[in-house]
Write an enzyme that holds these catalytic residues in place. Structure first.
Site, short mmCIF file in Angstrom:
data_model
loop_
_atom_site.label_atom_id
_atom_site.label_comp_id
_atom_site.label_asym_id
_atom_site.label_seq_id
_atom_site.Cartn_x
_atom_site.Cartn_y
_atom_site.Cartn_z
N LYS A 251 -3.18 -1.85 2.79
CA LYS A 251 -3.05 -2.77 2.02
C LYS A 251 -3.50 -3.85 2.61
O LYS A 251 -4.03 -4.46 1.56
CB LYS A 251 -1.89 -3.36 0.88
CG LYS A 251 -0.44 -3.15 2.03
CD LYS A 251 0.39 -3.08 1.09
CE LYS A 251 1.59 -3.41 2.39
NZ LYS A 251 3.03 -3.34 1.71
N ARG A 252 -3.64 -4.10 3.40
CA ARG A 252 -4.81 -5.32 4.48
C ARG A 252 -6.42 -5.65 3.78
O ARG A 252 -6.78 -6.61 3.26
CB ARG A 252 -5.24 -5.25 5.20
CG ARG A 252 -3.65 -4.88 6.68
CD ARG A 252 -3.86 -6.62 6.99
NE ARG A 252 -2.48 -6.94 7.25
CZ ARG A 252 -2.01 -8.35 6.74
NH1 ARG A 252 -1.97 -9.34 6.15
NH2 ARG A 252 -0.45 -8.28 7.33
#
Ligand code: GLU
Length: 543
Positions: A251-252
């Site tokens: 999700k970074r």
């Protein structure tokens, strides 16, 4: 017979890596006629949320991954939320303390930091210095009363630990190089390591399938299993999934894209953006200047507001991009695994029936979105009509499409007219003209130029003729429209494109649309004529 479990920490949406683990848990269990358990590892009070647990379950259900035991349906080994099993863990922690296989510690954060720094100055890994004599319970209570944080650490045995991994073969670890790790935190909750080992035993788990990032945890888990006298399950650590950009799919990546977009935005009202994301301006500043990352819903809301497309990572992202669960399941199952079947397009049942645990790959696997699109195209073709309609309606509702209110008959026609579509989003996009008010159609200037205005307004003149002829049409059907357009093309001695393209631009605003006869039939003659009039008025010379 394998008993497997998917054990997510419910901190956010289910992402592609988690979904793959969940899928192989299911495949392995079902292939052997075994059982598949869902367990929520929610022992991190600061990071877990009930909404995230709900979301993970919704995402699993959407993918068609059904658990035999777990939240909602229950089962003999419940409860299946670890936060509801604290008394069980306490008992086991006590057992290790009594046996001298675990001990209390009460270092302050500064003391720990100093020890870590000393180790890193000497270029050594930090190993917690196990005391000669373990503090007693009374010592721990005294330290607690004096305001110190009390934790319990496990004594790592000084021996070689061999992980027999299905994917990677034998992996050897030296126990004395692994620090005594915490098994009970100062808030009284167990750590993931303790809870996982205890539950795997109590739930009768025979096979642990998880991401490669957990391989480093496994020697500690095996040491604990020995200390308790538990059985060691079979381990399979699945390879890392990398995105086309080269990084790990995480999700970074979404946060990174959003951050860059915010930084690029000129004169941005940060207070408004913060309000849209449901976070504070200070949190936005922290996000922009450091490593802090807002939650997924906040990121999604801000991205939608700024109209930035974020890379798909979570299952819900793929749902909203118009992928079918059947396609996603098929595609995910071939990440780091090759099925022993001579074809790539497979149903979940085929994956289950043909499952062969020797066919996992060790090396990183690439997330190839083009391949996913190709899979999706095939699965759209394969799905039976009613199921496809129901999937399409779910999609329309999720993306708030104006088509969501349309009746089933029209939607069925739309789907049929879009045969060969790669995603549900493509079907929605191509048929938006049907659900747009006549005066809200947006015209593509390039297409207007090319199709209507070029050669002295040849296309516009064609529209004039079409308007009259369409108005005279007695019976409106795909066939009658086709006959009419073909007749006009013949009379004018031009190709059908010269008739169809202007019409297409007039009713859709662009040349990219569905087959023209179906389009007119679905839109209706009145709207077709009124759009033609509108275009003639708007683009005729002198107007
Ligand atoms: N709760 C862990 C995670 O979400 C599960 C690891 C495991 O399967 O043991 O990563």
């Amino acid at each position: 017979m394998a008993v497997t479990r998917f054990a997510p920490s419910p901190t956010g949406y289910l992402h592609i890596g988690g979904a793959r683990t969940a899928l192989f848990d299911l495949i392995w269990a079902k292939n052997t006629g075994g059982k598949y358990i869902l367990r929520m590892e929610d022992t991190d009070q600061s990071r877990n949320s009930p909404t995230a647990a709900r979301q993970v379950m919704d995402d699993l259900s959407w993918l068609g991954i059904k658990w035999d035991e777990g939240p909602i349906i229950g089962g003999p080994a419940g409860p299946y939320f670890q936060s509801e099993r604290l008394d069980i863990y306490d008992k086991y922690i006590q057992r290790l303390l009594t046996a001298g296989k675990a001990y209390y510690c009460f270092d302050t954060a500064e003391e720990l930091e100093r020890m870590r720094k000393e180790a890193s100055d000497k270029k050594q890994n930090f190993l917690y210095p196990r005391p000669e004599e373990f503090p007693t319970k009374a010592d721990a209570e005294k330290a607690k009363a004096a305001g110190r944080d009390v934790v319990v650490r496990f004594c790592m045995p000084d021996e070689e630990i061999i992980v027999e991994d299905v994917v990677r073969g034998q992996v050897r670890f030296r126990g004395k190089e692994i620090s005594d790790f915490i098994i009970q935190k100062s808030d009284g909750f167990p750590t993931y390591h303790l809870a996982c080992v205890v539950d795997d035993e109590l739930m009768g788990i025979t096979h642990v399938i998880r991401g490669q990032e957990h391989l480093m945890n496994t020697p500690g888990h095996i040491a604990m299993q020995k200390a308790f006298g538990f059985k060691t399950p079979v381990y399979a650590h699945l390879s890392v999934i990398v995105s086309q950009g080269g990084g790990k799919m995480s999700k970074r990546e979404r946060a990174k894209v959003l951050k860059a977009a915010i930084k690029k935005e000129q004169g941005l009202d940060k207070a408004k953006l913060a309000a849209i994301g449901g976070i504070s301006v200070a949190e936005i500043e922290e996000f922009l200047s450091g490593d802090a990352m807002p939650d997924t819903p906040a990121i999604d809301a801000m991205a939608a507001y700024l109209k930035v497309e974020l890379p798909e990572i979570n299952i819900i992202d793929f749902f909203k991009s118009g992928f079918l669960p059947e396609a996603l399941v098929n595609f995910i199952a071939l990440l780091g695994y090759s099925a022993p079947i001579d074809k790539e397009i497979m149903t979940l049942q085929e994956l289950i029936d043909s499952f062969d645990p020797t066919r996992f790959n060790k090396t990183n696997c690439l997330f190839d979105r083009k391949k996913l699109l190709a899979f999706n195209t095939e699965h759209i073709k394969m799905l039976d009509e009613d199921k496809l309609l129901s999937r399409y309606k779910d999609f329309l509702a999720a993306v708030n499409s104006p088509a969501a209110v349309a009746d089933d008959t029209l939607l069925r026609k739309v789907i049929k007219a879009c045969s060969g579509a790669r995603t549900l989003a493509e079907i929605d996009h191509k048929s938006r003209f049907l659900f747009t008010a006549d005066d809200k159609v947006e015209y593509d200037q390039k297409d207007i130029e090319k199709v209507l205005l070029k050669n002295d307004g040849e296309g516009l003149a064609m529209l004039g003729l079409l308007k009259e002829k369409l108005a005279e049409l007695k019976e409106i059907s795909e066939q009658s429209i086709e006959n009419l357009l073909r007749r006009i093309a013949e009379q004018k001695q031009v190709g059908l494109g010269k008739v169809a393209q202007p019409l297409r631009v007039a009713i859709c605003g662009t040349t990219i649309s569905l087959p023209i006869f179906e389009s007119i039939e679905m839109l209706g003659i009145n709207a077709t004529i009124s759009r033609i009039e509108q275009v003639i008025k708007k683009y005729s010379k002198g107007s």
